[in-house]
Write a protein that holds these residues in place. Structure first.
Motif, PDB file in Angstrom:
ATOM      1  N   ASN A  24      13.128 -11.980 -12.601  1.00  0.00           N
ATOM      2  CA  ASN A  24      13.064 -12.433 -11.229  1.00  0.00           C
ATOM      3  C   ASN A  24      11.995 -11.737 -10.664  1.00  0.00           C
ATOM      4  O   ASN A  24      11.816 -10.460 -10.426  1.00  0.00           O
ATOM      5  N   LEU A  25      10.863 -12.558  -9.990  1.00  0.00           N
ATOM      6  CA  LEU A  25       9.780 -11.924  -9.090  1.00  0.00           C
ATOM      7  C   LEU A  25      10.461 -12.061  -7.547  1.00  0.00           C
ATOM      8  O   LEU A  25      10.745 -12.746  -7.145  1.00  0.00           O
ATOM      9  N   VAL A  26      10.816 -10.891  -7.238  1.00  0.00           N
ATOM     10  CA  VAL A  26      11.143 -10.403  -5.799  1.00  0.00           C
ATOM     11  C   VAL A  26       9.935 -10.016  -5.227  1.00  0.00           C
ATOM     12  O   VAL A  26       9.600  -8.918  -5.222  1.00  0.00           O
ATOM     13  N   LEU A  27       9.565 -10.575  -4.072  1.00  0.00           N
ATOM     14  CA  LEU A  27       8.363 -10.402  -3.407  1.00  0.00           C
ATOM     15  C   LEU A  27       8.879 -10.119  -1.902  1.00  0.00           C
ATOM     16  O   LEU A  27       9.527 -10.731  -1.183  1.00  0.00           O
ATOM     17  N   LEU A  28       8.077  -9.123  -1.153  1.00  0.00           N
ATOM     18  CA  LEU A  28       8.258  -8.643   0.218  1.00  0.00           C
ATOM     19  C   LEU A  28       6.858  -8.735   0.830  1.00  0.00           C
ATOM     20  O   LEU A  28       6.076  -8.074   0.451  1.00  0.00           O
ATOM     21  N   ASP A  29       6.399  -9.843   1.604  1.00  0.00           N
ATOM     22  CA  ASP A  29       5.048  -9.896   2.021  1.00  0.00           C
ATOM     23  C   ASP A  29       4.281  -9.752   1.097  1.00  0.00           C
ATOM     24  O   ASP A  29       3.191  -9.191   1.127  1.00  0.00           O
ATOM     25  N   GLY A  30       4.540 -10.369  -0.103  1.00  0.00           N
ATOM     26  CA  GLY A  30       3.364 -10.388  -1.379  1.00  0.00           C
ATOM     27  C   GLY A  30       3.514  -9.275  -2.277  1.00  0.00           C
ATOM     28  O   GLY A  30       3.076  -9.249  -3.330  1.00  0.00           O
ATOM     29  N   ALA A  31       4.231  -8.269  -1.798  1.00  0.00           N
ATOM     30  CA  ALA A  31       4.532  -6.980  -2.933  1.00  0.00           C
ATOM     31  C   ALA A  31       5.819  -6.988  -3.584  1.00  0.00           C
ATOM     32  O   ALA A  31       6.825  -7.438  -2.992  1.00  0.00           O
ATOM     33  N   THR A  32       5.597  -6.826  -4.878  1.00  0.00           N
ATOM     34  CA  THR A  32       6.970  -6.727  -5.913  1.00  0.00           C
ATOM     35  C   THR A  32       7.906  -5.541  -5.305  1.00  0.00           C
ATOM     36  O   THR A  32       7.420  -4.543  -5.235  1.00  0.00           O
ATOM     37  N   VAL A  33       9.144  -5.957  -5.062  1.00  0.00           N
ATOM     38  CA  VAL A  33      10.102  -5.110  -5.250  1.00  0.00           C
ATOM     39  C   VAL A  33      11.223  -5.184  -6.213  1.00  0.00           C
ATOM     40  O   VAL A  33      11.551  -6.137  -6.743  1.00  0.00           O
ATOM     41  N   TYR A  34      10.947  -4.101  -7.114  1.00  0.00           N
ATOM     42  CA  TYR A  34      11.469  -3.979  -8.457  1.00  0.00           C
ATOM     43  C   TYR A  34      13.163  -3.565  -8.289  1.00  0.00           C
ATOM     44  O   TYR A  34      13.802  -3.716  -9.211  1.00  0.00           O
ATOM     45  N   ASN A  35      13.628  -3.099  -7.307  1.00  0.00           N
ATOM     46  CA  ASN A  35      15.072  -3.088  -7.084  1.00  0.00           C
ATOM     47  C   ASN A  35      15.349  -3.578  -5.821  1.00  0.00           C
ATOM     48  O   ASN A  35      15.319  -2.777  -4.907  1.00  0.00           O
ATOM     49  N   PRO A  36      16.046  -4.788  -5.722  1.00  0.00           N
ATOM     50  CA  PRO A  36      16.177  -5.349  -4.433  1.00  0.00           C
ATOM     51  C   PRO A  36      17.585  -4.973  -3.602  1.00  0.00           C
ATOM     52  O   PRO A  36      18.143  -5.450  -2.818  1.00  0.00           O
ATOM     53  N   GLY A  37      18.168  -3.924  -4.242  1.00  0.00           N
ATOM     54  CA  GLY A  37      19.670  -3.680  -3.838  1.00  0.00           C
ATOM     55  C   GLY A  37      19.596  -2.031  -3.172  1.00  0.00           C
ATOM     56  O   GLY A  37      18.926  -1.220  -3.434  1.00  0.00           O
ATOM     57  N   HIS A  38      20.419  -1.732  -1.894  1.00  0.00           N
ATOM     58  CA  HIS A  38      20.952  -0.752  -1.648  1.00  0.00           C
ATOM     59  C   HIS A  38      22.419  -0.451  -1.939  1.00  0.00           C
ATOM     60  O   HIS A  38      23.035  -1.199  -2.116  1.00  0.00           O
ATOM     61  N   LEU A  39      22.793   0.830  -2.199  1.00  0.00           N
ATOM     62  CA  LEU A  39      24.109   1.251  -2.599  1.00  0.00           C
ATOM     63  C   LEU A  39      24.676   0.522  -3.806  1.00  0.00           C
ATOM     64  O   LEU A  39      25.579  -0.123  -3.604  1.00  0.00           O
ATOM     65  N   ALA A 188       3.461  -1.744   0.423  1.00  0.00           N
ATOM     66  CA  ALA A 188       2.504  -1.902   1.467  1.00  0.00           C
ATOM     67  C   ALA A 188       1.540  -3.060   1.058  1.00  0.00           C
ATOM     68  O   ALA A 188       1.160  -3.161   0.085  1.00  0.00           O
ATOM     69  N   THR A 189       1.314  -4.011   2.196  1.00  0.00           N
ATOM     70  CA  THR A 189       0.281  -4.914   2.095  1.00  0.00           C
ATOM     71  C   THR A 189      -0.595  -5.052   3.056  1.00  0.00           C
ATOM     72  O   THR A 189      -0.266  -4.745   4.448  1.00  0.00           O
ATOM     73  N   PHE A 190      -1.895  -5.529   2.919  1.00  0.00           N
ATOM     74  CA  PHE A 190      -2.955  -5.785   3.944  1.00  0.00           C
ATOM     75  C   PHE A 190      -3.174  -7.032   3.589  1.00  0.00           C
ATOM     76  O   PHE A 190      -4.122  -7.255   2.662  1.00  0.00           O
ATOM     77  N   ARG A 191      -3.368  -8.016   4.554  1.00  0.00           N
ATOM     78  CA  ARG A 191      -3.833  -9.492   4.390  1.00  0.00           C
ATOM     79  C   ARG A 191      -4.666  -9.898   5.592  1.00  0.00           C
ATOM     80  O   ARG A 191      -4.547  -9.759   6.667  1.00  0.00           O
ATOM     81  N   TRP A 192      -5.743 -10.766   4.933  1.00  0.00           N
ATOM     82  CA  TRP A 192      -6.578 -11.267   5.891  1.00  0.00           C
ATOM     83  C   TRP A 192      -6.711 -12.571   5.649  1.00  0.00           C
ATOM     84  O   TRP A 192      -6.676 -13.261   4.655  1.00  0.00           O
ATOM     85  N   ASN A 193      -6.398 -13.477   6.909  1.00  0.00           N
ATOM     86  CA  ASN A 193      -6.211 -15.006   7.060  1.00  0.00           C
ATOM     87  C   ASN A 193      -7.387 -15.326   7.680  1.00  0.00           C
ATOM     88  O   ASN A 193      -7.820 -14.942   8.792  1.00  0.00           O
ATOM     89  N   HIS A 194      -8.212 -16.430   7.067  1.00  0.00           N
ATOM     90  CA  HIS A 194      -9.444 -17.026   7.707  1.00  0.00           C
ATOM     91  C   HIS A 194      -9.288 -18.482   7.351  1.00  0.00           C
ATOM     92  O   HIS A 194      -9.080 -19.138   6.394  1.00  0.00           O
ATOM     93  N   LEU A 195      -9.399 -19.131   8.561  1.00  0.00           N
ATOM     94  CA  LEU A 195      -9.446 -20.481   8.881  1.00  0.00           C
ATOM     95  C   LEU A 195     -10.993 -21.269   8.629  1.00  0.00           C
ATOM     96  O   LEU A 195     -11.756 -20.959   9.738  1.00  0.00           O
ATOM     97  N   PHE A 196     -11.275 -21.959   7.690  1.00  0.00           N
ATOM     98  CA  PHE A 196     -12.736 -22.559   7.726  1.00  0.00           C
ATOM     99  C   PHE A 196     -12.985 -23.823   8.573  1.00  0.00           C
ATOM    100  O   PHE A 196     -13.676 -23.932   9.385  1.00  0.00           O
ATOM    101  N   PHE A 206      -4.262  -7.276  -0.028  1.00  0.00           N
ATOM    102  CA  PHE A 206      -4.232  -5.796  -0.937  1.00  0.00           C
ATOM    103  C   PHE A 206      -2.770  -5.542  -0.971  1.00  0.00           C
ATOM    104  O   PHE A 206      -1.936  -5.690  -0.180  1.00  0.00           O
ATOM    105  N   ILE A 207      -2.400  -5.105  -2.219  1.00  0.00           N
ATOM    106  CA  ILE A 207      -0.855  -5.103  -2.535  1.00  0.00           C
ATOM    107  C   ILE A 207      -0.759  -3.624  -3.191  1.00  0.00           C
ATOM    108  O   ILE A 207      -1.555  -3.128  -4.043  1.00  0.00           O
ATOM    109  N   PHE A 208       0.238  -2.747  -2.821  1.00  0.00           N
ATOM    110  CA  PHE A 208       0.676  -1.630  -3.243  1.00  0.00           C
ATOM    111  C   PHE A 208       2.375  -1.465  -3.301  1.00  0.00           C
ATOM    112  O   PHE A 208       2.942  -1.818  -2.311  1.00  0.00           O
ATOM    113  N   ASN A 209       2.866  -1.315  -4.341  1.00  0.00           N
ATOM    114  CA  ASN A 209       4.188  -0.901  -4.585  1.00  0.00           C
ATOM    115  C   ASN A 209       4.412   0.100  -5.469  1.00  0.00           C
ATOM    116  O   ASN A 209       3.688   0.541  -6.472  1.00  0.00           O
ATOM    117  N   ASP A 210       5.586   1.020  -5.126  1.00  0.00           N
ATOM    118  CA  ASP A 210       6.033   2.076  -6.105  1.00  0.00           C
ATOM    119  C   ASP A 210       7.702   1.887  -6.106  1.00  0.00           C
ATOM    120  O   ASP A 210       8.336   1.908  -5.317  1.00  0.00           O
TER     121      ASP A 210
END
Length: 640
Positions: A24-39, A188-196, A206-210
């Motif tokens: 399952n690909l689990v994304l939070l603002d485009g970054a992968t979450v490898y374990n989607p649960g607490h407790l 962490a993600t950093f996104r630039w949106n441009h309207l032509f 740009f995406i970072f996850n750990d």
């Protein structure tokens, strides 16, 4: 939702149409979450106070998503209120949360930030201690933050981050068995949106996850530690083109640089200490795609796409070769074992929707996916071990083909939603541990030497009924499914039921609004037990305990089921303020659902008055560990 089954109490993963949690690909603002649960699955990592939208694909995955063969869960965070400040949260006996959003520069820049803290162990420990079990203060915390800055009418940037940490412990008061599991995600993600122009816009991210996890277990004079982790750095670009209001074309690319710490363990006994070497592995994952979503005619909608993917493992694969006596060969230069495996994937996707009437439609989907990273777990036990590994010269990518067909119909002015859907899924290059993950003499081997490979298939039918409006509403979802695995070197070459097989899965949710201020709710879930392998006999040979095991996953654990109820009283509800009191009871009839089983071994040597051995006794008791009993909670929720 039918087709999506919980991995069970104590597990945060989801089994989607017979697939494993790693599929399952689990994304939070485009970054992968490898374990989607607490407790251990009791809470989600996603804080509802900061979530803007959630999209789930369990079949017919669009071409823009890659790297998984089962499903996609795409979660987007709120962007912050540009004009006003808002505060939202709740204070409860188990956990508390707080979210704040507002403008930094009015109509120009905004923020949203949230935090959660759970302190479940302080309240549940006394209850479990009476049952002969003891949790050692399980807890979690997490923090979300996002910034939104409008550079111009055509340019906007977003920066978001998430950090969460858990620690869970268990110990039995009548034995020496204990374990603890700390883990955590960071993204962490950093996104630039441009309207032509009105028909074309672009996103670059740009995406970072750990993700890091650890299992520490001990029994009498034996201890075992297992570490695993994965870290990603990535870039993603998308172009959206709208040639017509009913026609959307999307194409783009994505790139991820993976760093794996796949298998680091330490095994200690009274006389020995075994350690594995820390060997990080790295890989480049790249994909390009194009997809076309088009309402061709009023009764036909088409979403067609094609994705090309590539994975390069840059090594070393750290493979160790052994002499016949089991000693490692260390005279060959390391560079002889460098692994530069390259893999490619061509992944067609097609989804069709046929309108059969004003309120009815038929949906058909087909997708072929490639997955280059793997979570390998012991299917012979229910104990969680999170081991992420990449594709290498030895470990081939997973491939998955899925076809689905369903009929959807709404009744009585869309008050009732109903659906029936069938699916078939075929999987290649599935991974399991072999019969012996570690040699009996304790010799350390590379992770890959423990893997075996095979195929799998899953098929089933899903039924769903939902009442959307009225004082009494809710839904019922039921799935009937089969999931098999076929490994030539396992189970004497015979097919066996997968760990992810859930023959029956039922969810019932009922909500009744007694008045505008008083609301009752109830949730019942039932799922067939997990498959596992058990010992059918034990015996001693030369003073060493041995065991013979039955068929692979030939034993099904008891079914999982529980009933949750809730009562909500609205204290205030107007345009500026909202607050309520909520009383809920988790696991109303205190069902002891199985988390995992372990063997409690007791032996005693009998001697005479002179110290001579005259006999011995030996007893093995299989004991079940359960997690959450009946759990009442009280919380105050507010928003202003």
């Amino acid at each position: 939702m039918p087709g999506i089954a919980s991995a069970g109490e104590g597990n945060s993963g989801l089994y989607v149409r017979g697939g494993g949690p790693d599929q399952n690909l689990v994304l939070l603002d485009g970054a992968t979450v490898y374990n989607p649960g607490h407790l251990l699955g009791f809470f989600s990592v996603f804080n509802s106070d900061v979530i803007k939208n959630t999209t789930v694909y369990k079949g017919g995955i669009p071409a823009e998503y890659g790297g998984r063969i089962s499903s996609v869960i795409d979660v987007g965070m709120k962007e912050g209120n540009m004009r006003e400040y808002e505060v939202e949260g709740g204070i409860g006996v188990i956990s508390s949360r707080l979210a704040v959003q507002g403008h930094i520069v009015k109509d120009k820049a905004s923020f949203i930030a949230s935090g959660r803290l759970a302190y479940l162990g302080f309240f549940i420990n006394p209850v479990l201690k009476k049952r002969g079990e003891q949790f050692k203060v399980p807890y979690f915390f997490d923090v979300n933050a996002k910034l939104n800055y409008k550079i111009s009418d055509k340019d906007r940037i977003f920066a978001s981050a998430y950090v969460g940490r858990d620690k869970f412990s268990f110990g039995s008061s009548d034995t020496d068995f204990s374990f603890q599991i700390p883990w955590g995600n960071a993204t962490a993600t950093f996104r630039w949106n441009h309207l032509f122009n009105d028909k074309l816009f672009m996103n670059n991210t740009f995406i970072f996850n750990d993700y890091q996890s650890k299992v520490e277990a001990g029994y009498q004079d034996i201890s075992f530690n297992l570490n695993s982790g994965i870290r990603d750095f990535g870039l993603k670009g998308d172009l959206h083109y709208f040639p017509h209001i009913n026609h959307k074309v999307k194409f783009g690319y994505d790139y991820l640089y993976h760093v794996f710490t796949p298998y680091v363990y330490e095994f200690k006994t009274e006389d020995n200490n075994f350690n594995s070497d820390i060997t990080k592995k790295r890989g480049h994952e790249f994909g390009i795609y194009a997809q076309d979503e088009w309402d061709v005619v009023p009764w036909l909608k088409v979403n067609a796409g094609l994705r090309f993917s590539m994975f390069s493992n840059v090594g070393p694969d750290s493979k160790v070769y052994y002499n016949e006596d089991g000693s490692p060969i260390d005279t060959i230069e390391k560079k002889a074992f460098q692994s530069f495996a390259n893999y490619f994937g061509v992944e067609p996707r097609l989804n069709l929707r046929f309108k059969t009437s004003k309120n009815g439609s038929v949906k058909a989907g087909f997708n072929y996916n490639t997955q280059y990273i793997h979570l390998v777990s012991q299917s012979t036990t229910t104990f969680p071990t999170d081991l992420w590994v990449p594709s290498t010269a030895y470990v081939k990518p997973q491939r998955g083909l899925q076809a689905s067909l369903g009929y959807f119909h709404n009744f009585k002015d869309n008050t009732y939603e109903t659906s029936v859907e069938v699916y078939y899924k075929k999987l290649w290059n599935q991974i399991e541990y072999g019969e012996e993950a570690i040699k009996s003499d304790g010799t350390d081997r590379d992770t890959e030497d423990q893997f075996v490979f095979g195929t799998g298939q899953s098929y089933g039918a899903e039924f769903f009924v939902k009442k959307k409006y009225g004082k009494f509403n809710g839904w019922i979802g039921y799935t009937l499914a089969w999931t098999e695995r076929d490994f030539p070197t396992l189970n004497k070459g015979e097919k066996f039921w997968a760990k992810y097989d859930r023959r029956h899965d039922l969810s019932v949710v009922l909500i009744y609004d007694i008045t505008k201020r008083i609301k009752l709710s109830a949730t019942f879930v039932y799922s067939s037990g997990q498959n596992t392998t058990i010992a059918v006999r034990r015996y001693f040979i030369n003073g060493e305990l041995r065991a013979d095991y039955g068929k692979r996953n030939g034993y099904r654990l008891p079914a999982y089921h529980r009933l949750d109820v809730g009562f909500t009283y609205v204290l205030k509800d107007n345009e500026k303020r909202y607050s309520d009191l909520n009383i809920s009871i988790y696991n109303l009839y205190s069902r002891k659902n199985p988390y995992f089983f372990y063997d409690d071994i007791n032996s005693e040597v009998k001697t005479d008055a002179n110290g001579n051995v005259i006999g011995s006794t030996f007893e093995v008791q299989t004991k079940q560990v359960s997690l959450f009993p009946i759990l009442p909670t009280l919380s105050w929720n507010f928003k202003f």
